[in-house]
Design an enzyme around this catalytic site. Structure first.
Site, PDB file in Angstrom:
ATOM      1  N   THR A 129       0.884  -1.122   0.011  1.00  0.00           N
ATOM      2  CA  THR A 129      -0.106   0.011   0.130  1.00  0.00           C
ATOM      3  C   THR A 129       0.816   1.210  -0.062  1.00  0.00           C
ATOM      4  O   THR A 129       1.908   1.208   0.609  1.00  0.00           O
ATOM      5  CB  THR A 129      -0.928   0.235   1.365  1.00  0.00           C
ATOM      6  OG1 THR A 129      -1.827   1.171   1.066  1.00  0.00           O
ATOM      7  CG2 THR A 129      -0.141   0.171   2.620  1.00  0.00           C
ATOM      8  N   SER A 130       0.312   2.341  -0.808  1.00  0.00           N
ATOM      9  CA  SER A 130       1.154   3.579  -0.562  1.00  0.00           C
ATOM     10  C   SER A 130       0.571   4.369   0.526  1.00  0.00           C
ATOM     11  O   SER A 130       1.116   5.428   0.689  1.00  0.00           O
ATOM     12  CB  SER A 130       0.753   4.316  -1.910  1.00  0.00           C
ATOM     13  OG  SER A 130      -0.512   4.612  -2.194  1.00  0.00           O
ATOM     14  N   ASN A 131      -0.677   3.938   1.306  1.00  0.00           N
ATOM     15  CA  ASN A 131      -1.368   4.716   2.188  1.00  0.00           C
ATOM     16  C   ASN A 131      -0.930   4.402   3.722  1.00  0.00           C
ATOM     17  O   ASN A 131      -1.347   3.570   4.190  1.00  0.00           O
ATOM     18  CB  ASN A 131      -2.756   4.591   2.008  1.00  0.00           C
ATOM     19  CG  ASN A 131      -3.780   5.292   2.847  1.00  0.00           C
ATOM     20  OD1 ASN A 131      -3.361   5.623   3.897  1.00  0.00           O
ATOM     21  ND2 ASN A 131      -4.636   5.793   1.985  1.00  0.00           N
ATOM     22  N   GLY A 176      -1.970   5.809   6.405  1.00  0.00           N
ATOM     23  CA  GLY A 176      -3.157   5.729   7.322  1.00  0.00           C
ATOM     24  C   GLY A 176      -3.449   4.359   7.317  1.00  0.00           C
ATOM     25  O   GLY A 176      -3.744   3.720   8.513  1.00  0.00           O
ATOM     26  N   LYS A 177      -3.700   3.447   6.175  1.00  0.00           N
ATOM     27  CA  LYS A 177      -3.940   2.329   6.344  1.00  0.00           C
ATOM     28  C   LYS A 177      -3.161   1.218   6.842  1.00  0.00           C
ATOM     29  O   LYS A 177      -3.468   0.567   7.444  1.00  0.00           O
ATOM     30  CB  LYS A 177      -4.173   1.726   4.461  1.00  0.00           C
ATOM     31  CG  LYS A 177      -5.338   2.225   3.784  1.00  0.00           C
ATOM     32  CD  LYS A 177      -5.247   1.720   2.548  1.00  0.00           C
ATOM     33  CE  LYS A 177      -6.311   2.066   1.641  1.00  0.00           C
ATOM     34  NZ  LYS A 177      -6.155   1.330   0.393  1.00  0.00           N
ATOM     35  N   GLU A 193      -4.542  -0.074 -10.721  1.00  0.00           N
ATOM     36  CA  GLU A 193      -5.968  -0.144 -10.232  1.00  0.00           C
ATOM     37  C   GLU A 193      -6.848  -0.197 -11.380  1.00  0.00           C
ATOM     38  O   GLU A 193      -7.149   0.900 -12.073  1.00  0.00           O
ATOM     39  CB  GLU A 193      -6.318   0.911  -9.339  1.00  0.00           C
ATOM     40  CG  GLU A 193      -5.447   0.692  -7.982  1.00  0.00           C
ATOM     41  CD  GLU A 193      -6.102   1.269  -6.846  1.00  0.00           C
ATOM     42  OE1 GLU A 193      -7.286   1.717  -6.790  1.00  0.00           O
ATOM     43  OE2 GLU A 193      -5.520   1.384  -5.826  1.00  0.00           O
ATOM     44  N   ASP A 217      -8.437  -2.457  -1.027  1.00  0.00           N
ATOM     45  CA  ASP A 217      -9.226  -1.434  -1.858  1.00  0.00           C
ATOM     46  C   ASP A 217     -10.386  -1.084  -1.173  1.00  0.00           C
ATOM     47  O   ASP A 217     -11.101  -1.992  -0.580  1.00  0.00           O
ATOM     48  CB  ASP A 217      -9.360  -2.053  -3.218  1.00  0.00           C
ATOM     49  CG  ASP A 217      -9.709  -0.805  -4.048  1.00  0.00           C
ATOM     50  OD1 ASP A 217      -8.804  -0.012  -4.040  1.00  0.00           O
ATOM     51  OD2 ASP A 217     -10.575  -0.761  -4.910  1.00  0.00           O
ATOM     52  N   SER A 218     -10.553   0.299  -0.750  1.00  0.00           N
ATOM     53  CA  SER A 218     -11.576   0.445   0.007  1.00  0.00           C
ATOM     54  C   SER A 218     -12.196   1.836  -0.665  1.00  0.00           C
ATOM     55  O   SER A 218     -11.738   2.630  -1.457  1.00  0.00           O
ATOM     56  CB  SER A 218     -11.012   0.651   1.448  1.00  0.00           C
ATOM     57  OG  SER A 218      -9.707   1.508   1.469  1.00  0.00           O
TER      58      SER A 218
END
Ligand code: ITT
Length: 187
Positions: free
Chosen positions: A8-10, A12-13, A37, A66-67
């Site tokens: 993931t690049s996020n 927060g996740k 994606e 994925d959200s």
């Protein structure tokens, strides 16, 4: 300690999943591995396609997520386009769009995927229902957290601690299920 890669690049996740898996004695390590994606109607399709792409590239077990945020009275917009909408319109753009809406129900969905040592795909889903606040609030979390108020609460996600959000979020629900599928749970 067992380690699992999370592509993931996020951040927060990543932090949320790290907190969740720490209770299982599992270290979650970020893998910076962009995957295309695809333009798809569902989160599941994006995850299945992403896992297969990453398996070809890395041939190692890993997880992805994925959200998205779904506005109930706007046919689920922004849904699979959440990242793009956050980037272009931001939370304020959603508030502007809904400025005269009295029906403010919304939900978050998360599709968590894991590809195991043999290349088998495992998918788990989580959802949290709530509503869109009238203004941005709070300082914690990421993304749409300043405008999403989970059902039964008077605070938006961005006014909660990581642990509080993780007790009810779409992501923790999905990753708890995924952990169960991976037979990682201790009890
Ligand atoms: P990846 O590298 O993992 O794909 P991303 O940020 O691009 O990270 P997605 O493609 O899954 O993530 O896009 C989902 C967007 O929905 C994300 O950018 C957030 O803005 C938002 N979102 C998802 N979960 C959220 C949460 O728990 N709180 C607030 N916003 C969230």
């Amino acid at each position: 300690m067992r380690k699992i890669w999370f592509a993931t690049s996020n951040k927060g996740k990543l932090i949320e999943v790290q907190e969740r898996f720490s209770h299982l004695g599992i270290e979650v390590e970020q893998l910076i591995a962009p995957y295309p994606e695809i333009q798809a109607d569902t989160l599941d399709e994006v995850v299945e396609d992403g896992l297969k792409f990453l398996w070809k590239e890395y041939s190692r077990p890993l997880m992805i997520d994925d959200s998205g945020l779904f506005l109930d009275d706007r046919e689920g917009f922004p849904g699979v386009y959440s990242a793009y909408v956050l980037h272009t319109l931001g939370c304020q753009g959603i508030l502007d769009l809904m400025h005269s809406d009295t029906e403010r129900q919304a939900h978050f969905k998360c599709c968590a995927g894991y590809i195991d040592e043999s290349g088998n795909v495992h998918i788990a889903r989580g959802r949290v229902d709530g509503s869109i606040s009238k203004e941005e609030r709070g300082t914690t979390g990421f993304g749409f957290d300043p405008i999403f108020m989970p059902e039964g609460h008077a605070r938006v996600f961005a006014e909660m601690t990581l642990e509080e959000k993780n007790k009810m979020s779409h992501r923790s629900r999905a990753f708890d299920k995924l952990a169960g599928m991976m037979e990682l749970k201790k009890d």
